[in-house]
Design an enzyme around this catalytic site. Structure first.
Site, PDB file in Angstrom:
ATOM      1  N   HIS A 190     -78.867  44.769  23.787  1.00 47.16           N
ATOM      2  CA  HIS A 190     -80.144  45.215  23.238  1.00 47.16           C
ATOM      3  C   HIS A 190     -81.310  44.458  23.830  1.00 47.16           C
ATOM      4  O   HIS A 190     -82.359  45.019  24.122  1.00 47.16           O
ATOM      5  CB  HIS A 190     -80.142  44.998  21.721  1.00 47.16           C
ATOM      6  CG  HIS A 190     -79.572  46.148  20.985  1.00 47.16           C
ATOM      7  ND1 HIS A 190     -78.863  46.020  19.823  1.00 47.16           N
ATOM      8  CD2 HIS A 190     -79.603  47.464  21.250  1.00 47.16           C
ATOM      9  CE1 HIS A 190     -78.479  47.205  19.409  1.00 47.16           C
ATOM     10  NE2 HIS A 190     -78.896  48.100  20.269  1.00 47.16           N
ATOM     11  N   CYS A 497     -73.339  57.056  43.463  1.00 43.78           N
ATOM     12  CA  CYS A 497     -73.637  56.381  42.192  1.00 43.78           C
ATOM     13  C   CYS A 497     -73.424  54.878  42.245  1.00 43.78           C
ATOM     14  O   CYS A 497     -73.493  54.212  41.217  1.00 43.78           O
ATOM     15  CB  CYS A 497     -72.825  56.996  41.056  1.00 43.78           C
ATOM     16  SG  CYS A 497     -71.046  56.726  41.231  1.00 43.78           S
TER      17      CYS A 497
HETATM   18  C1  PEP Z   1     -68.828  51.909  42.781  1.00 40.90           C
HETATM   19  O1  PEP Z   1     -67.760  51.400  43.110  1.00 40.90           O
HETATM   20  O2  PEP Z   1     -69.807  52.055  43.535  1.00 40.90           O
HETATM   21  C2  PEP Z   1     -69.027  52.385  41.401  1.00 40.90           C
HETATM   22  C3  PEP Z   1     -70.062  53.112  41.044  1.00 40.90           C
HETATM   23  O3  PEP Z   1     -68.094  51.994  40.485  1.00 40.90           O
HETATM   24  P1  PEP Z   1     -67.961  50.523  39.851  1.00 40.90           P
HETATM   25  O4  PEP Z   1     -69.148  49.733  40.322  1.00 40.90           O
HETATM   26  O5  PEP Z   1     -67.948  50.740  38.377  1.00 40.90           O
HETATM   27  O6  PEP Z   1     -66.671  50.065  40.406  1.00 40.90           O
END
Ligand code: PEP
Ligand code: MG
Length: 539
Positions: A190, A497
């Site tokens: 938070h 991502c």
């Molecule tokens: C990644 O590997 O780029 C990813 C988004 O997953 P994590 O960072 O949760 O392994």
């Protein structure tokens, strides 16, 4: 010990939790400050009256903080929760009973609240677990009042250092250029959410041992560092960076509420990565194109039992609801590697990043995986939900995931439980998957650059000394482009991502590689949209 004029520069590294740069004197706030006094028991009537007065004073403090929070719904929610608890007689009843039996007011109240904190901390529901810190904060506030302590004014222009900081204490600071370095705390707490919303630079995971009050310090909420006793050259360089960064962030903020569009007028989708519904609380969903990655490890973390279908369903529905009709991509459990889950992941693997993690683990534990797939299929009736599988290395893994998802949907249908078959995509984060992407039966792809970089470069993502290797080299960019080309040729969405998507300096390269969907940490949305606006496909 070093003398005043020859103090060594100290650099402490942590993890960035809220961006921005701050400088000022260190101010230590040690846990339990003011909440440790022990009083002798007076007559029970007197002890009870003092406790009532302390609770009333604490309620007045909370009302003042609520008024000062203005229209910050997140802050208001936390304070309302504490006020409601204070007014709940069931909470203080055991304390008054102990006082009647001769206990001093402070010990009685502490014991009553400690029991409640322990209950909340052990709750099945992640929401209630997260409230344990709010309850502990309330306990300490009442105890400070009972000890006759006025609320200590915390300077807003200092670098505050603490093991942890409850949200209400954060809210009590009139922030004026200072920052926050916590030993514990997470980037999704938070306090971190409040810090981001209020533009207070914050770093977590900082070792505060041996840091003295009043020493000049620089806090870098972007690099995740705390520098104490900087030399004049470092301080001047920091001040210049800060001025530049403040100006840049003000410019970038003007892009936040607008859709991301390149200089050529091409639309780019910017989504956010979250690790739980709380992170959406302080975000206007209209500023994003949806949630591109929900890391579901938070559901499995630090608890006695694995989350059941109903609990997972409630969380997925809540996220869909908060996303306001925008797409939400939930990643199935990615335990293992740097994310061990007691009782699930294998202890003692010699190389956990190359071990039984992600989909490898899920396929070995179908009784756990199926619960998640069923909850996701049920949640898919409530909004545009997509499901994504982490750490896929060979096509057979996707085939088996598809079969398990189809079976879960069929079982639910046979039992008359409303469910839908969500699109099933995969993360591309193992070089083998990027190289042979066309062989994988996936409805969409999302590139996990954090792992793709570490596996391509053979450089651990958590080894700061290898940062010069663990970066988007030409080899990594070639793999990314390969996946983007395959997506364009087959009409399947390709997003990225990993953290790379949220780093403004890399956005142009990712767009040039063919990506048009980026999913980023919530604090990076404005910067990424600004970088998109500055990019043109024309040479
Ligand atoms: C990644 O590997 O780029 C990813 C988004 O997953 P994590 O960072 O949760 O392994
Ligand atoms: Mg990953």
């Amino acid at each position: 010990m070093a003398t005043d004029d020859a103090r060594p520069v100290t650099v402490r590294r942590g993890r960035p939790a809220a961006p921005g740069l701050a400088s000022g004197p260190l101010r230590r706030l040690d846990e339990g400050d003011g909440a440790t006094s022990a009083r002798d028991a007076g007559p029970p009537e007197r002890e009870a009256a003092d406790l009532r007065d302390a609770m009333a004073a604490a309620a007045a403090d909370l009302a003042d903080l609520t008024a000062a929070a203005g229209d910050d719904a997140d802050a208001e929610g936390m304070l309302a929760f504490q006020l409601a608890l204070l007014e709940d007689e069931a909470l203080s009843e055991p304390a008054f009973a102990a006082i009647a039996a001769g206990a001093p007011a402070d010990a009685a109240f502490r014991a009553a609240l400690d029991a409640q904190v322990a209950d909340y901390a052990a709750a099945e529901d992640a929401y209630f677990r997260a409230r344990a810190a709010d309850l502990a904060d309330l306990r300490d506030r009442v105890l400070r009042r009972l000890a006759g302590e006025a609320e200590e004014a915390i300077p807003g222009d200092a670098i505050l250092v603490a093991r942890d900081l409850p949200p209400s204490r954060f809210l009590a600071v009139a922030w004026a250029g200072g920052g926050l370095a916590l030993g514990r705390g997470s980037t999704t707490s938070h306090v971190a959410i409040l810090a981001r919303a209020r533009g207070v630079p914050m770093v977590v995971g900082v070792d505060a041992d041996g840091l003295e009050d009043g020493r000049p310090a620089l806090l870098d909420g972007e690099a995740g560092t705390l520098v104490v006793e900087p030399d004049p050259a470092a301080a001047a360089a920091f001040a210049a960076r800060r001025a530049e960064s403040d100006g840049r962030r003000a410019r970038e903020e003007t892009f936040l509420a607008r859709p991301a569009v390149t200089a050529d007028g091409e639309r780019v989708r910017v989504l956010i990565n979250i690790a739980g519904p709380e992170e959406l609380a302080g975000i206007d969903p209209a500023h994003t194109d949806g949630v591109g990655l929900v890391r579901t490890e938070f559901l499995f973390d630090g608890r006695h039992h694995l989350p059941d279908e109903e609990e997972q369903l409630a969380v997925y529905r809540r996220i869909l609801d908060l996303a306001g009709g925008r797409p939400v991509t939930v990643r199935t459990l990615d335990a293992g590697g740097d994310k061990p889950v007691p009782g699930l992941t294998r202890p003692g693997e010699s190389n956990p990043f190359l071990g039984v993690r992600g989909v490898r683990l899920s396929l070995r534990r179908p009784e756990v995986f199926t619960v998640q797939l069923r909850a996701l299929a049920r949640a898919a009736t409530a909004g545009p939900l997509k499901v994504m599988v982490p750490m896929v290395s060979v096509p057979e893994e996707m085939e088996r995931c598809r079969a398990l998802l189809d079976a879960a949907v069929a079982d639910l249908a046979a039992a008359g439980v409303p469910a839908a078959r969500p699109p099933l995509g995969m993360m591309v984060e193992v070089p083998a998957a990027a190289l042979a992407v066309a062989a994988f039966p996936a409805d969409f792809y999302s590139i996990g650059s954090n792992d793709l970089i570490q596996y391509t470069m053979a450089a651990s993502r958590d080894e700061p000394e290898l940062a010069d290797l663990a970066r988007p080299t030409a080899a990594v960019m070639e793999l990314i482009a390969r996946v983007a080309v395959h997506g364009a040729a087959t009409g399947r969405e390709v997003s990225l991502c990993g953290d790379l998507a949220g780093e403004r300096e890399h956005v142009a390269d990712l767009l040039a590689a063919g990506l048009r969907t980026l999913s980023v940490t919530p604090t990076a949305v404005a910067a990424v949209k600004a970088a998109v606006a500055g990019w043109s496909a024309r040479p």
